[in-house]
Write a protein that holds these residues in place. Structure first.
Motif, mmCIF file in Angstrom:
data_model
loop_
_atom_site.group_PDB
_atom_site.id
_atom_site.type_symbol
_atom_site.label_atom_id
_atom_site.label_comp_id
_atom_site.label_asym_id
_atom_site.label_seq_id
_atom_site.Cartn_x
_atom_site.Cartn_y
_atom_site.Cartn_z
ATOM 1 N N ARG A 88 0.835 -1.189 0.000
ATOM 2 C CA ARG A 88 0.000 0.000 0.000
ATOM 3 C C ARG A 88 0.867 1.234 0.000
ATOM 4 N NH1 ARG A 88 -2.659 2.777 5.049
ATOM 5 N NH2 ARG A 88 -0.650 3.811 4.803
ATOM 6 N N ILE A 89 0.429 2.243 -0.760
ATOM 7 C CA ILE A 89 1.067 3.557 -0.716
ATOM 8 C C ILE A 89 -0.013 4.614 -0.592
ATOM 9 C CG2 ILE A 89 1.172 3.631 -3.267
ATOM 10 C CD1 ILE A 89 3.687 5.443 -2.910
ATOM 11 N N SER A 90 0.180 5.541 0.359
ATOM 12 C CA SER A 90 -0.695 6.701 0.527
ATOM 13 C C SER A 90 0.137 7.942 0.270
ATOM 14 C CB SER A 90 -1.301 6.747 1.927
ATOM 15 O OG SER A 90 -2.163 5.650 2.139
ATOM 16 N N VAL A 91 -0.338 8.784 -0.630
ATOM 17 C CA VAL A 91 0.418 9.957 -1.048
ATOM 18 C C VAL A 91 -0.399 11.203 -0.756
ATOM 19 C CG1 VAL A 91 1.600 11.071 -2.969
ATOM 20 C CG2 VAL A 91 1.475 8.590 -2.881
ATOM 21 N N ASP A 92 0.225 12.190 -0.123
ATOM 22 C CA ASP A 92 -0.413 13.473 0.176
ATOM 23 C C ASP A 92 0.264 14.557 -0.651
ATOM 24 O OD1 ASP A 92 -2.137 12.368 2.154
ATOM 25 O OD2 ASP A 92 -0.466 12.407 3.579
ATOM 26 N N PHE A 93 -0.535 15.265 -1.443
ATOM 27 C CA PHE A 93 -0.034 16.345 -2.279
ATOM 28 C C PHE A 93 -0.228 17.649 -1.504
ATOM 29 C CE2 PHE A 93 -1.899 13.082 -5.140
ATOM 30 C CZ PHE A 93 -0.715 12.601 -5.672
ATOM 31 N N LEU A 94 0.856 18.177 -0.952
ATOM 32 C CA LEU A 94 0.760 19.306 -0.026
ATOM 33 C C LEU A 94 0.633 20.642 -0.743
ATOM 34 C CD1 LEU A 94 3.426 18.127 2.570
ATOM 35 C CD2 LEU A 94 0.976 17.604 2.475
ATOM 36 N N VAL A 95 1.198 20.732 -1.942
ATOM 37 C CA VAL A 95 1.132 21.955 -2.765
ATOM 38 C C VAL A 95 1.128 21.510 -4.223
ATOM 39 C CG1 VAL A 95 2.383 23.397 -1.084
ATOM 40 C CG2 VAL A 95 3.671 22.148 -2.837
ATOM 41 N N PRO A 96 0.780 22.410 -5.160
ATOM 42 C CA PRO A 96 1.037 22.083 -6.565
ATOM 43 C C PRO A 96 2.521 21.730 -6.733
ATOM 44 C CG PRO A 96 -0.318 24.044 -6.406
ATOM 45 C CD PRO A 96 0.133 23.731 -5.004
ATOM 46 N N ILE A 97 2.809 20.640 -7.414
ATOM 47 C CA ILE A 97 4.164 20.087 -7.432
ATOM 48 C C ILE A 97 4.994 20.792 -8.498
ATOM 49 C CG2 ILE A 97 5.519 17.969 -7.547
ATOM 50 C CD1 ILE A 97 2.733 16.499 -7.222
ATOM 51 N N PRO A 98 5.958 21.626 -8.114
ATOM 52 C CA PRO A 98 6.738 22.358 -9.116
ATOM 53 C C PRO A 98 7.509 21.405 -10.036
ATOM 54 C CG PRO A 98 7.075 23.285 -6.921
ATOM 55 C CD PRO A 98 6.363 21.976 -6.739
ATOM 56 N N ARG A 99 7.586 21.768 -11.302
ATOM 57 C CA ARG A 99 8.351 20.971 -12.259
ATOM 58 C C ARG A 99 9.802 21.468 -12.252
ATOM 59 N NH1 ARG A 99 8.711 20.759 -17.879
ATOM 60 N NH2 ARG A 99 7.158 22.399 -18.184
ATOM 61 N N ARG A 100 10.422 21.248 -11.080
ATOM 62 C CA ARG A 100 11.815 21.629 -10.870
ATOM 63 C C ARG A 100 12.528 20.501 -10.128
ATOM 64 N NH1 ARG A 100 9.230 26.446 -9.458
ATOM 65 N NH2 ARG A 100 9.698 26.258 -7.242
ATOM 66 N N PRO A 101 13.860 20.501 -10.120
ATOM 67 C CA PRO A 101 14.583 19.412 -9.459
ATOM 68 C C PRO A 101 14.132 19.212 -8.020
ATOM 69 C CG PRO A 101 16.096 20.721 -10.763
ATOM 70 C CD PRO A 101 14.780 21.442 -10.806
ATOM 71 N N ALA A 102 14.053 17.947 -7.621
ATOM 72 C CA ALA A 102 13.545 17.605 -6.294
ATOM 73 C C ALA A 102 14.478 16.624 -5.610
ATOM 74 C CB ALA A 102 12.146 17.004 -6.401
ATOM 75 N N ARG A 103 14.584 16.753 -4.313
ATOM 76 C CA ARG A 103 15.338 15.817 -3.482
ATOM 77 C C ARG A 103 14.360 14.915 -2.749
ATOM 78 N NH1 ARG A 103 17.003 19.204 -0.323
ATOM 79 N NH2 ARG A 103 16.030 18.696 1.679
ATOM 80 N N ILE A 104 14.722 13.650 -2.614
ATOM 81 C CA ILE A 104 13.860 12.713 -1.905
ATOM 82 C C ILE A 104 14.536 12.277 -0.614
ATOM 83 C CG2 ILE A 104 12.756 10.447 -1.977
ATOM 84 C CD1 ILE A 104 12.268 10.831 -4.886
ATOM 85 N N GLU A 105 13.793 12.410 0.486
ATOM 86 C CA GLU A 105 14.273 12.003 1.807
ATOM 87 C C GLU A 105 13.415 10.835 2.294
ATOM 88 O OE1 GLU A 105 13.729 15.573 4.030
ATOM 89 O OE2 GLU A 105 15.428 16.618 3.109
ATOM 90 N N VAL A 106 14.064 9.780 2.750
ATOM 91 C CA VAL A 106 13.366 8.563 3.155
ATOM 92 C C VAL A 106 13.652 8.261 4.620
ATOM 93 C CG1 VAL A 106 13.085 6.085 2.722
ATOM 94 C CG2 VAL A 106 13.514 7.644 0.813
#
Length: 261
Positions: free
Chosen positions: A57-75
């Motif tokens: 299962r995956i639950s995803v929350d979209f907190l803001v409109p997702i900018p189409r710019r480079p993103a870092r992922i923290e786990v």
């Protein structure tokens, strides 16, 4: 799409990914559709979990409109374990979290002494459709990065749609496409596919999405059977059954904000 990018994302350093035009939202060319970021977060989380466990299962929350710019992922691992594991990941753009995902992985084991019947969905239509054109919209990256073959719906608001999808490009440049990524790239499209009102005039925004997986798909094609219901107070909900040619893969649920533009 005559000039497709290499992938939805280009690696840009340790845990950093640059989105391509294939992630483009239909509503804002500077923002991303929710499908590719969902698949990216799941992919990065999956790499931190051993092969003896599978994402359930995956639950995803979209907190803001997702900018189409480079993103870092923290786990972060919230609940380690050998049988079940809860993990959280953040998609961080310009030092602000844009998307949060939580996943449950469950350990695989021996085949149970019972079998669930697999009911295959209808055959894949021979003729592809251009969803972005069917919606009366200009070309947009996400819509073109996926091949759409409608069985029902797709030509206007009906509240129900049944469509075969095939993702045309990899999730990450230079990496093999997975069944998990194929499923999650298209899962967040369920509410748009099954819109009950003209999407040129009405917003149908899912602030969150949950996908529960029975298994990952076999092959390139993923089938969505989607239905949207509206309440009389400006809310709605979309449910989708996800399948491959052999039968059910899982389910998608999206609560909706419904507003006139």
């Amino acid at each position: 799409m005559s000039d497709q990018p290499d992938a939805f994302y280009l690696p840009a350093g340790d845990d950093v990914y640059e989105p391509t035009i294939a992630t483009e939202s239909p509503w804002d060319s500077s923002a991303q559709h929710g499908g590719p970021p969902t698949a990216l977060l799941a992919h990065v989380i999956d790499a931190t979990v051993g092969p003896e466990m599978r994402l359930a299962r995956i639950s995803v929350d979209f907190l803001v409109p997702i900018p189409r710019r480079p993103a870092r992922i923290e786990v972060t691992t919230l609940r380690p374990g050998r049988q079940v594991r809860l993990t959280e990941a953040h998609l961080v753009v310009d030092e602000k979290t844009a998307v949060t995902a939580r996943t449950w992985h469950i350990a695989t084991g021996p085949t149970p002494p019972a079998e669930t019947e697999r009911v295959p969905p209808p055959p894949i239509p021979q003729k592809p459709d251009e969803w972005h054109s069917l919606l009366g919209m200009n070309d947009w990256g996400y819509g073109q990065a996926i091949e759409w073959r409608f069985i029902r719906g797709g030509h206007g608001p009906s509240g129900f749609a049944e469509v075969w999808t095939r993702v045309r490009i990899p999730l990450i440049a230079g990496q093999k496409m997975t069944g998990l990524a194929r499923t999650l790239i298209v899962a967040d499209a369920a509410n748009g596919l099954s819109a009950t009102l003209p999407i040129q005039d009405w917003l149908s925004i899912p602030p969150t999405m949950t996908t529960t997986l029975l298994r990952h798909p076999d092959g390139e094609w993923v089938h969505l059977a989607c239905r949207t219901h509206l309440a009389d107070d400006g809310l709605g909900v979309t449910h989708a059954t996800v399948s491959d040619p052999d039968g059910r893969i899982g389910d998608v649920n999206q609560p909706l904000l419904i507003r006139e533009r």
